[in-house]
Write a protein that holds these residues in place. Structure first.
Motif, PDB file in Angstrom:
ATOM      1  N   UNK A 106       8.709 -44.083   2.717  1.00 26.47           N
ATOM      2  CA  UNK A 106       9.534 -43.713   3.876  1.00 26.47           C
ATOM      3  C   UNK A 106      10.068 -42.290   3.779  1.00 26.47           C
ATOM      4  N   UNK A 107      10.236 -41.670   4.925  1.00 25.10           N
ATOM      5  CA  UNK A 107      10.838 -40.341   5.024  1.00 25.10           C
ATOM      6  C   UNK A 107      12.351 -40.521   5.117  1.00 25.10           C
ATOM      7  N   UNK A 108      13.049 -40.251   4.025  1.00 22.26           N
ATOM      8  CA  UNK A 108      14.502 -40.417   3.995  1.00 22.26           C
ATOM      9  C   UNK A 108      15.243 -39.105   4.201  1.00 22.26           C
ATOM     10  N   UNK A 109      14.504 -38.027   4.459  1.00 19.89           N
ATOM     11  CA  UNK A 109      15.128 -36.712   4.638  1.00 19.89           C
ATOM     12  C   UNK A 109      15.406 -36.367   6.094  1.00 19.89           C
ATOM     13  N   UNK A 110      14.657 -36.956   7.003  1.00 23.31           N
ATOM     14  CA  UNK A 110      14.711 -36.534   8.401  1.00 23.31           C
ATOM     15  C   UNK A 110      16.109 -36.672   8.999  1.00 23.31           C
ATOM     16  N   UNK A 111      16.818 -37.730   8.632  1.00 25.01           N
ATOM     17  CA  UNK A 111      18.135 -37.961   9.228  1.00 25.01           C
ATOM     18  C   UNK A 111      19.118 -36.852   8.876  1.00 25.01           C
ATOM     19  N   UNK A 112      18.902 -36.197   7.733  1.00 26.97           N
ATOM     20  CA  UNK A 112      19.804 -35.125   7.302  1.00 26.97           C
ATOM     21  C   UNK A 112      19.305 -33.737   7.710  1.00 26.97           C
ATOM     22  N   UNK A 113      18.057 -33.661   8.145  1.00 32.07           N
ATOM     23  CA  UNK A 113      17.439 -32.367   8.479  1.00 32.07           C
ATOM     24  C   UNK A 113      16.650 -32.486   9.772  1.00 32.07           C
ATOM     25  N   UNK A 114      17.309 -32.779  10.891  1.00 32.26           N
ATOM     26  CA  UNK A 114      16.582 -33.086  12.128  1.00 32.26           C
ATOM     27  C   UNK A 114      15.807 -31.916  12.700  1.00 32.26           C
ATOM     28  N   UNK A 115      16.145 -30.674  12.339  1.00 33.55           N
ATOM     29  CA  UNK A 115      15.455 -29.523  12.910  1.00 33.55           C
ATOM     30  C   UNK A 115      14.333 -29.010  12.015  1.00 33.55           C
ATOM     31  N   UNK A 116      14.149 -29.613  10.844  1.00 35.60           N
ATOM     32  CA  UNK A 116      13.113 -29.182   9.925  1.00 35.60           C
ATOM     33  C   UNK A 116      11.992 -30.214   9.879  1.00 35.60           C
ATOM     34  N   UNK A 117      10.811 -29.741   9.534  1.00 29.70           N
ATOM     35  CA  UNK A 117       9.679 -30.655   9.368  1.00 29.70           C
ATOM     36  C   UNK A 117       9.808 -31.343   8.015  1.00 29.70           C
ATOM     37  N   UNK A 118       9.850 -32.660   8.018  1.00 31.63           N
ATOM     38  CA  UNK A 118      10.026 -33.432   6.797  1.00 31.63           C
ATOM     39  C   UNK A 118       8.953 -34.506   6.697  1.00 31.63           C
ATOM     40  N   UNK A 119       8.736 -34.976   5.488  1.00 29.55           N
ATOM     41  CA  UNK A 119       7.742 -36.023   5.282  1.00 29.55           C
ATOM     42  C   UNK A 119       7.955 -36.663   3.928  1.00 29.55           C
ATOM     43  N   UNK A 120       7.316 -37.791   3.710  1.00 25.47           N
ATOM     44  CA  UNK A 120       7.171 -38.363   2.375  1.00 25.47           C
ATOM     45  C   UNK A 120       5.735 -38.103   1.940  1.00 25.47           C
ATOM     46  N   UNK A 121       5.554 -37.537   0.770  1.00 30.77           N
ATOM     47  CA  UNK A 121       4.259 -37.008   0.365  1.00 30.77           C
ATOM     48  C   UNK A 121       3.827 -37.658  -0.948  1.00 30.77           C
ATOM     49  N   UNK A 122       2.693 -38.326  -0.932  1.00 33.13           N
ATOM     50  CA  UNK A 122       2.089 -38.873  -2.142  1.00 33.13           C
ATOM     51  C   UNK A 122       1.048 -37.860  -2.592  1.00 33.13           C
ATOM     52  N   UNK A 123       1.370 -37.097  -3.613  1.00 33.07           N
ATOM     53  CA  UNK A 123       0.523 -35.951  -3.942  1.00 33.07           C
ATOM     54  C   UNK A 123       0.298 -35.816  -5.437  1.00 33.07           C
ATOM     55  N   UNK A 124      -0.751 -35.093  -5.761  1.00 34.22           N
ATOM     56  CA  UNK A 124      -1.080 -34.759  -7.137  1.00 34.22           C
ATOM     57  C   UNK A 124      -1.348 -33.257  -7.208  1.00 34.22           C
ATOM     58  N   UNK A 125      -0.760 -32.613  -8.230  1.00 37.13           N
ATOM     59  CA  UNK A 125      -0.965 -31.180  -8.438  1.00 37.13           C
ATOM     60  C   UNK A 125      -1.690 -30.953  -9.755  1.00 37.13           C
ATOM     61  N   UNK A 126      -2.507 -29.910  -9.785  1.00 30.66           N
ATOM     62  CA  UNK A 126      -3.260 -29.560 -10.979  1.00 30.66           C
ATOM     63  C   UNK A 126      -3.080 -28.068 -11.267  1.00 30.66           C
ATOM     64  N   UNK A 127      -2.992 -27.732 -12.542  1.00 30.13           N
ATOM     65  CA  UNK A 127      -2.847 -26.339 -12.964  1.00 30.13           C
ATOM     66  C   UNK A 127      -4.132 -25.913 -13.658  1.00 30.13           C
ATOM     67  N   UNK A 128      -4.784 -24.881 -13.124  1.00 29.71           N
ATOM     68  CA  UNK A 128      -6.043 -24.394 -13.683  1.00 29.71           C
ATOM     69  C   UNK A 128      -5.848 -23.014 -14.298  1.00 29.71           C
ATOM     70  N   UNK A 129      -6.264 -22.818 -15.542  1.00 24.36           N
ATOM     71  CA  UNK A 129      -6.292 -21.468 -16.103  1.00 24.36           C
ATOM     72  C   UNK A 129      -7.559 -20.742 -15.646  1.00 24.36           C
ATOM     73  N   UNK A 130      -7.391 -19.662 -14.939  1.00 25.61           N
ATOM     74  CA  UNK A 130      -8.513 -18.900 -14.393  1.00 25.61           C
ATOM     75  C   UNK A 130      -8.380 -17.456 -14.878  1.00 25.61           C
ATOM     76  N   UNK A 131      -9.474 -16.789 -15.229  1.00 23.35           N
ATOM     77  CA  UNK A 131      -9.372 -15.397 -15.683  1.00 23.35           C
ATOM     78  C   UNK A 131      -8.490 -14.564 -14.750  1.00 23.35           C
ATOM     79  N   UNK A 132      -7.593 -13.806 -15.348  1.00 20.01           N
ATOM     80  CA  UNK A 132      -6.616 -13.061 -14.548  1.00 20.01           C
ATOM     81  C   UNK A 132      -7.291 -12.098 -13.578  1.00 20.01           C
ATOM     82  N   UNK A 133      -8.382 -11.477 -14.001  1.00 22.22           N
ATOM     83  CA  UNK A 133      -9.073 -10.536 -13.115  1.00 22.22           C
ATOM     84  C   UNK A 133      -9.619 -11.258 -11.891  1.00 22.22           C
ATOM     85  N   UNK A 134     -10.106 -12.491 -12.071  1.00 20.83           N
ATOM     86  CA  UNK A 134     -10.600 -13.270 -10.937  1.00 20.83           C
ATOM     87  C   UNK A 134      -9.468 -13.590  -9.976  1.00 20.83           C
ATOM     88  N   UNK A 135      -8.328 -14.012 -10.521  1.00 24.22           N
ATOM     89  CA  UNK A 135      -7.183 -14.342  -9.677  1.00 24.22           C
ATOM     90  C   UNK A 135      -6.693 -13.114  -8.929  1.00 24.22           C
TER      91      UNK A 135
END
Length: 271
Positions: free
Chosen positions: A25-54
Motif C-alpha cells: 500500500x501507498x501510505x505516503x499519499x495522505x501526507x503528500x497530496x501534491x507529490x507523486x507517491x507510490x509503493x515500490x517493490x524494487x531491487x538495486x544493483x551496484x556495478x563496478x565499471x571502468x571509470x573512463x567508460x563511465x
C-alpha cells in the motif's frame, strides 16, 4: 525490500528484495497530496565499471566516491572503476492528487556521484536510461506516463518487462534464484509479431549472507538528487525503508547491460 519513496517530484514506499505480494500500500499519499507517491517493490544493483567508460557517458566530472568509508564500502571497490546503479521494480498505487495509476513497472541505469555543481563534493545522479512499462504486457499503459515524465525533464522509454506482473520471478528454489528482464519497446506488434524490442538489461540474483555493501550504501546512492535531462534543473526522489511492512534483503548476482554502458559487462555485482 519494501520502502517509501518521496521525491520533489516523486514519493513512494519501496517493496523489494523480498519475494512476495508486489501490491504493497501507498501510505505516503495522505501526507503528500501534491507529490507523486507510490509503493515500490524494487531491487538495486551496484556495478563496478571502468571509470573512463563511465566518464564517457556523463557530461559532468565524476566525484570519487568515499571508498575508504567502511560503512558504505566495507570491502572497498575495484581500482580504477566507478559505480553504475541498475534498478528494476514494481510500482503500486501511484498517486498525485486526484490522478492515480494502479501500477506500473520501472527500471533505470544511472551514474551516482556526478559533479553537477562542479564543486568536487556535492553528489548527483545522472540517468543513462529510464524505462517504464505496463503491467501484464499492456505496454500502452506506459505511453502517457513516459510522455509526461519526458516533458518534465526525465527522458523515459516504454519497455517490456519479464515478469510483467511482479518485480522479479523465481527460476530456482534451492538455492532461491530470481530473475528480471527489461526490453525497450521500439516497434510493438502484439497481434502478429515480430516486434522490435532490443534488450536493456537482464538480472539474476539470490540472497547473500556476506554482502559487499550495506543498507547505508544503497540509501546513500539512490537518494542523491537526479539531474534532469535539460541540464538546468534537478529533482530529489527520496526513498523510505522504515515502513512496518518493509523487509530489506541484500542480494548478490549478475547483471548483463546492453547499449551505452555495456563496455565492461556482463559484470559481477551486488544488490
Amino acid at each position: 525490500m519494501q520502502f517509501s519513496v518521496h521525491s520533489i517530484g516523486f514519493l513512494g514506499l519501496l517493496a523489494s528484495l523480498v519475494l512476495g505480494n508486489p501490491e504493497c500500500p501507498n501510505t505516503l499519499a495522505i501526507y503528500n497530496p501534491t507529490l507523486r507517491t507510490t509503493c515500490y517493490n524494487a531491487t538495486w544493483f551496484i556495478l563496478p565499471v571502468p571509470k573512463a567508460t563511465v566518464q564517457s557517458l556523463v557530461p559532468y566530472p565524476l566525484i570519487t566516491p568515499p571508498f575508504n568509508d567502511k560503512s558504505l564500502f566495507p570491502t572497498g571497490f575495484p581500482p580504477n572503476t566507478h559505480p553504475i546503479v541498475v534498478s528494476s521494480g514494481y510500482q503500486n498505487d501511484i498517486r498525485m492528487g486526484p490522478l492515480q495509476i494502479e501500477s506500473l513497472l520501472g527500471a533505470s541505469v544511472y551514474v551516482p556521484y556526478a559533479d553537477y555543481l562542479r564543486n568536487g563534493k556535492t553528489a548527483f545522479q545522472y540517468a543513462i536510461q529510464n524505462y517504464i512499462g505496463g503491467v501484464n504486457g499492456k505496454d500502452v499503459q506506459a505511453l502517457v506516463p513516459a510522455l509526461v515524465g519526458s516533458l518534465g525533464g526525465t527522458t523515459i522509454f516504454v519497455a517490456d518487462f519479464n515478469p510483467n506482473n511482479d518485480a522479479y520471478a523465481p527460476i530456482a528454489s534451492n538455492p532461491a534464484i530470481y530473475t528480471a528482464r527489461v526490453k525497450e519497446v521500439i516497434i510493438p506488434n502484439p497481434i502478429s509479431g515480430p516486434e522490435v524490442k532490443p534488450e536493456a538489461f537482464d538480472l539474476a540474483f539470490s540472497s547473500t549472507q556476506t554482502p559487499l555493501y550495506t543498507a547505508k550504501t544503497f540509501h546513500n546512492l539512490i537518494n542523491q538528487p537526479q539531474i534532469l535531462n535539460n541540464g538546468l534543473l534537478c529533482q530529489r526522489n527520496p526513498y523510505y525503508f522504515n515502513e512496518t511492512f518493509a523487509e530489506p534483503r541484500l542480494r548478490t548476482g549478475n547483471v548483463t547491460v546492453y547499449g551505452p554502458p555495456a563496455g565492461a559487462l556482463p559484470s559481477k555485482l551486488a544488490g
